[in-house]
Design a protein around this motif. Structure first.
Motif, PDB file in Angstrom:
ATOM      1  N   TRP A  81       0.851  -1.206   0.000  1.00  0.00           N
ATOM      2  CA  TRP A  81       0.000   0.000   0.000  1.00  0.00           C
ATOM      3  C   TRP A  81       0.874   1.239   0.000  1.00  0.00           C
ATOM      4  O   TRP A  81       1.882   1.302   0.704  1.00  0.00           O
ATOM      5  CB  TRP A  81      -0.859  -0.021   1.261  1.00  0.00           C
ATOM      6  CG  TRP A  81      -1.745   1.165   1.488  1.00  0.00           C
ATOM      7  CD1 TRP A  81      -3.067   1.286   1.149  1.00  0.00           C
ATOM      8  CD2 TRP A  81      -1.409   2.403   2.163  1.00  0.00           C
ATOM      9  NE1 TRP A  81      -3.563   2.494   1.557  1.00  0.00           N
ATOM     10  CE2 TRP A  81      -2.567   3.211   2.182  1.00  0.00           C
ATOM     11  CE3 TRP A  81      -0.242   2.895   2.739  1.00  0.00           C
ATOM     12  CZ2 TRP A  81      -2.589   4.478   2.765  1.00  0.00           C
ATOM     13  CZ3 TRP A  81      -0.249   4.168   3.310  1.00  0.00           C
ATOM     14  CH2 TRP A  81      -1.416   4.938   3.326  1.00  0.00           C
TER      15      TRP A  81
ATOM     16  N   GLY B  38      -1.724   1.125  -5.015  1.00  0.00           N
ATOM     17  CA  GLY B  38      -1.367  -0.202  -4.536  1.00  0.00           C
ATOM     18  C   GLY B  38      -0.633  -1.045  -5.559  1.00  0.00           C
ATOM     19  O   GLY B  38      -0.834  -0.905  -6.776  1.00  0.00           O
TER      20      GLY B  38
ATOM     21  N   PHE C 275      -1.899  -3.269   4.109  1.00  0.00           N
ATOM     22  CA  PHE C 275      -2.758  -3.127   2.929  1.00  0.00           C
ATOM     23  C   PHE C 275      -4.065  -3.893   3.128  1.00  0.00           C
ATOM     24  O   PHE C 275      -5.165  -3.358   2.902  1.00  0.00           O
ATOM     25  CB  PHE C 275      -1.998  -3.648   1.711  1.00  0.00           C
ATOM     26  CG  PHE C 275      -2.533  -3.196   0.381  1.00  0.00           C
ATOM     27  CD1 PHE C 275      -3.665  -2.417   0.260  1.00  0.00           C
ATOM     28  CD2 PHE C 275      -1.863  -3.567  -0.792  1.00  0.00           C
ATOM     29  CE1 PHE C 275      -4.139  -2.000  -0.979  1.00  0.00           C
ATOM     30  CE2 PHE C 275      -2.323  -3.162  -2.030  1.00  0.00           C
ATOM     31  CZ  PHE C 275      -3.462  -2.380  -2.128  1.00  0.00           C
TER      32      PHE C 275
END
Length: 329
Positions: free
Chosen positions: A126, A259, A306
Motif C-alpha cells: 500500500w 497499490g 494493505f
C-alpha cells in the motif's frame, strides 16, 4: 540512495524469506524472480501512479538483479489493466500498479466489471496517495469551512471535482450534507482543467492533490482551508483538518491510496518478499524526494497493512460512492 544489489543483499532477502517458510515452498517461489518483471500500470504515464510504478520498479530491479518494465494500460478507471493482470501467470513476474478507484469504487461505478476486485488479486504493498486539500479561489472570503458555508449560503457557489465519482465529488456532497448547503459539483476530466478554473474563479474551489494544485498555491490565486484525514499535512502545517474544524464525516477520514497487487494465486512467499522489498525501497532517497514533491507524508507499507486498510475502509468508500446516486456505466 538506491544502489545496485549485492550478493550479500540478495542473500539477506533470501534468508528472510526462508525464515517464513520459503525453503518448503514450491520451486516457483524459491526461484523468483527468474526472468524480467512486468508491471502493468492502469493509469497514464506522467501521473503519480506511473511515477511510483517506475521509481519503486527500479528499486525492485536493483534488489533482485532482474529488469523491471512498466507498461501503461490506461482506460476504464483501471479496468483494462486489471483484466490483463488477473489472467497473467501468478508467478510474480506480472504485477499491477493501481489505485483505490480500480479496486473499490469501480464496484459501484460500473454495472459489470471484467474482473473481481475481491477475488482476482492479492494485495502486496500500500502507498499513500497523499492528502487532497480543499482550496478556494483567493477572492472567496473564507479562511475556514464555517466561513465557506456562510459564503455558500449567501451566494451561489460551486466546487470543482476531477471526475464524477471521485474523492473530490464525494467531498462536495459531504460538505453539502454537513452544512445543509446546495453547492454545485462541477466535474472535469482530471485535475489540470479544474485547477485552472479555481484559479480564474470560474468555480469557487476544489479538492485535489498538492502537486497538481501547487501552481494555484504558489501564485496566490488559491487558498487552502481544510485538509482531510485526522492528521495535518506536512506541506500545509498551518491548515486545520476537516476533523479539527468539526466536520467529522467519514468522507474526510478515509485515505486514498496507490497499490501494488498481483494475480490472486501468487505464492505467499513471493508476496512477502515483494512486500518487504517495497518497505525498504520506500526509505530510499529517491522515493523520499518524490514524496516531498507530491506532498505525501508516508512511503510504502506492507501487505498486512494493505489488507487491513482495505478491509476497514473499503466498505466506507462503497457507501460514500453509493451516496452520490450515480448511474453505473
Amino acid at each position: 540512495m538506491i544502489v545496485r544489489s549485492t550478493r550479500r543483499e540478495l542473500l539477506r532477502f533470501g534468508s528472510a524469506a526462508a525464515s517464513v517458510g520459503l525453503i518448503a515452498a514450491p520451486a516457483i517461489a524459491q526461484s523468483w524472480p527468474s526472468k524480467p518483471i512486468k508491471i502493468i500500470c492502469g493509469y497514464p504515464a506522467g501521473g503519480l501512479t506511473d511515477t511510483f510504478a517506475r521509481a519503486y520498479g527500479e528499486g525492485i530491479s536493483q534488489m533482485t538483479g532482474q529488469p523491471v518494465y512498466v507498461e501503461n494500460k490506461a482506460g476504464a478507471s483501471g479496468a483494462i489493466a486489471a483484466e490483463q493482470v488477473k489472467s497473467a501467470t501468478p508467478d510474480g513476474h506480472t504485477l499491477m500498479w493501481t489505485i483505490s478507484t480500480t479496486m473499490i469504487m469501480n464496484k459501484v461505478l460500473f454495472k459489470k466489471l471484467p474482473y473481481d476486485p475481491d477475488k482476482d488479486f492479492v494485495l502486496i504493498s500500500w502507498m499513500d496517495a497523499g492528502h487532497l486539500p480543499l482550496i478556494v479561489n483567493a477572492k472567496v472570503p473564507a479562511k475556514n469551512l464555517a466561513e465557506l458555508a456562510d459564503y455558500a449560503r449567501a451566494t451561489k457557489a460551486s466546487l470543482g471535482t476531477y471526475g464524477a465519482g471521485s474523492y473530490s465529488h464525494v467531498a462536495v456532497e459531504a460538505l453539502n450534507r454537513h452544512f445543509k448547503l446546495g453547492m454545485e459539483a462541477v466535474h472535469y476530466r482530471g485535475e489540470a482543467p479544474m485547477w485552472q478554473d479555481v484559479a480564474s474563479g470560474a468555480v469557487q474551489g476544489g479538492s485535489g492533490s498538492y502537486a497538481a494544485a501547487s501552481g494555484v498555491l504558489q501564485s496566490g490565486s488559491g487558498r487552502p482551508i481544510a485538509v482531510p484525514t485526522k492528521t495535518r499535512m506536512k506541506k500545509l502545517p498551518d491548515v486545520a483538518t476537516f476533523w479539527e474544524q468539526g466536520v467529522t464525516d467519514r468522507a474526510f477520514q478515509v485515505q486514498g491510496w496507490i497499490g501494488l497487487v498481483g494475480p490472486s494465486a501468487m505464492p505467499k512467499e513471493i508476496v512477502k518478499k515483494l512486500s518487504d522489498m517495497m518497505v525498504e525501497i520506500g526509505k530510499t532517497e529517491r522515493i523520499q524526494k518524490i514524496l516531498t514533491t507530491f506532498g505525501i507524508d508516508n512511503a510504502a507499507r506492507d501487505h498486512v497493512f494493505f489488507e487491513k486498510i482495505v478491509a476497514e475502509e473499503g466498505p466506507i468508500w462503497i457507501e460514500l460512492v453509493k451516496g452520490l446516486n450515480l448511474e453505473p456505466q
